[in-house]
Design an enzyme around this catalytic site. Structure first.
Site, mmCIF file in Angstrom:
data_model
loop_
_atom_site.group_PDB
_atom_site.id
_atom_site.type_symbol
_atom_site.label_atom_id
_atom_site.label_comp_id
_atom_site.label_asym_id
_atom_site.label_seq_id
_atom_site.Cartn_x
_atom_site.Cartn_y
_atom_site.Cartn_z
ATOM 1 N N SER A 38 0.813 -1.222 0.000
ATOM 2 C CA SER A 38 0.000 0.000 0.000
ATOM 3 C C SER A 38 0.846 1.272 0.000
ATOM 4 C CB SER A 38 -0.920 -0.003 1.231
ATOM 5 O OG SER A 38 -1.615 -1.215 1.315
ATOM 6 N N ARG A 53 8.106 6.183 -3.015
ATOM 7 C CA ARG A 53 8.275 6.872 -1.730
ATOM 8 C C ARG A 53 7.415 6.158 -0.686
ATOM 9 N NH1 ARG A 53 4.976 10.010 -4.832
ATOM 10 N NH2 ARG A 53 2.829 10.234 -4.096
ATOM 11 N N ASP A 91 -3.368 -1.635 -2.628
ATOM 12 C CA ASP A 91 -4.565 -2.017 -1.871
ATOM 13 C C ASP A 91 -5.855 -1.551 -2.533
ATOM 14 O OD1 ASP A 91 -3.946 0.623 -1.281
ATOM 15 O OD2 ASP A 91 -4.361 0.463 0.850
#
Length: 354
Positions: A38, A53, A91
């Protein structure tokens, strides 16, 4: 260490399930895995992706720019787990896939948990950055990473600005920091701290615990917000337990609940506005000649599932924005662990044994 932990837990799960003949694999067949990750990745294939990131308070500098599937695979090898990652899935994409499997009308997925994100089904011809051949279906899934949305139109306050400045990723995930579960309690803490400092909300001294970042988690905020007792006993108990404030007046407790309500109302209404933006983008925001396809939005995440006031405000706001007639065609459903189920389904679809 992070991926070794994941692989270690996976090894425990496999050990527990292998006791049943139901899960025994045929000889020579390798186990396969759907990996829900996620965080923003640059993904050029179904089973690999480079971390762009971190979000949600994670900060592991040496992982940025590395393939997360390769790192998990190496960790599984170290743990002696013979398994192949067949699908790397965000997700939101997993929630969309899981929802679509159950209901063909699912066109949007939204995560409202620790962090927040959304994905939706788009016409391939409406994607200007895509230059390859269009899929046979004519559709593609867009992972929006909407948590990183920022705009001068967002109603940012000084509390948002200081929270962002003090975060591990300043200047990023601005929308997420206004609407998601990781940050709502911290916004509450910052407001209470100022009111304690400048308006003596809790008496002549500022409670020392109130100076600690993230001491008020969102589940604590939710418990106080949902307190329906006449004397707001839950609020008093939480202030005593978490902030070590022994005695608070009913007026003070009511003030705390009102601040919870203001923060949650803003967050939920912003999230609803984001959903409306998706509906507008895919042309499902108005009744054209009375015709509009039924649109189901799969919702996942602990914030949406457990914070009732947040969920109710979001749903009421969306109905307010789209109107009663259109609301009949738009449905929000809770997709409990939709992201995990969707990842498993996508892994099965991409199995080497198909």
């Amino acid at each position: 260490a992070l991926f070794d932990f994941i692989a270690g837990e996976l090894a425990k799960f496999i050990a527990s399930e292998s006791e049943s003949d139901k899960f025994r694999l045929p000889p020579g067949r390798q186990r396969e895995l759907g990996f829900t990750f996620s965080f923003p990745v640059m993904q050029l294939s179904i089973d690999s992706g480079t971390l762009i990131r971190w979000t949600k308070g994670f900060s592991i500098d040496q992982m940025v720019g590395k393939d997360v599937v390769a790192e998990l695979t190496k960790a599984m090898d170290r743990q002696g787990v013979d398994m192949r990652v067949s699908a790397l899935v965000n997700d939101t994409v997993g929630t969309l896939a899981g929802g679509r499997y159950d209901d063909k009308d699912v066109a949007v997925a939204v995560i409202l948990g620790t962090g927040s994100n959304a994905a939706y089904v788009e016409r391939a011809q409406a994607i200007p950055k895509w230059h390859g051949p269009h899929p046979k279906s004519g559709e593609m899934v867009i992972n929006m990473e909407w948590g990183n949305f920022k705009s001068s139109h967002l109603p940012l306050t000084e509390y948002d600005n200081t929270l962002d400045a003090d975060s591990l990723n300043p200047g990023e995930q601005i929308f997420e920091k206004m609407i998601s579960g990781m940050y709502l309690g911290e916004i509450l803490r910052r407001i209470l701290y100022r009111m304690a400092s400048e308006a003596a909300l809790f008496g002549d001294t500022v409670p020392p615990k109130l100076k600690t970042q993230f001491v008020l988690r969102t589940h604590i905020m939710s418990a106080m917000h949902h307190d329906s007792s006449a004397d707001l006993k839950v609020v008093g108990d939480k202030l005593k337990e978490i902030l070590e404030i022994p005695n608070t007046s009913l007026a003070t407790r009511k003030t705390v609940v009102e601040i919870c309500n203001i923060i949650v109302t803003r967050g939920a209404r912003l999230a609803a506005a984001g959903i409306l933006g998706i509906l507008k983008k895919i042309g499902r925001d108005n009744l054209r000649d009375g015709e509009i396809p039924k649109t189901v939005i799969a919702m996942d995440g602990g914030l949406y599932e457990h914070y009732t006031e947040y969920r109710n405000c979001l749903e009421n706001t969306l109905n307010e924005l789209i109107g009663d007639k259109l609301a009949k065609h738009i449905k929000l459903i809770l997709s409990n662990d939709g992201s995990g189920i969707g990842a498993a389904l996508l892994a099965a679809c991409n199995s080497q044994y198909n």
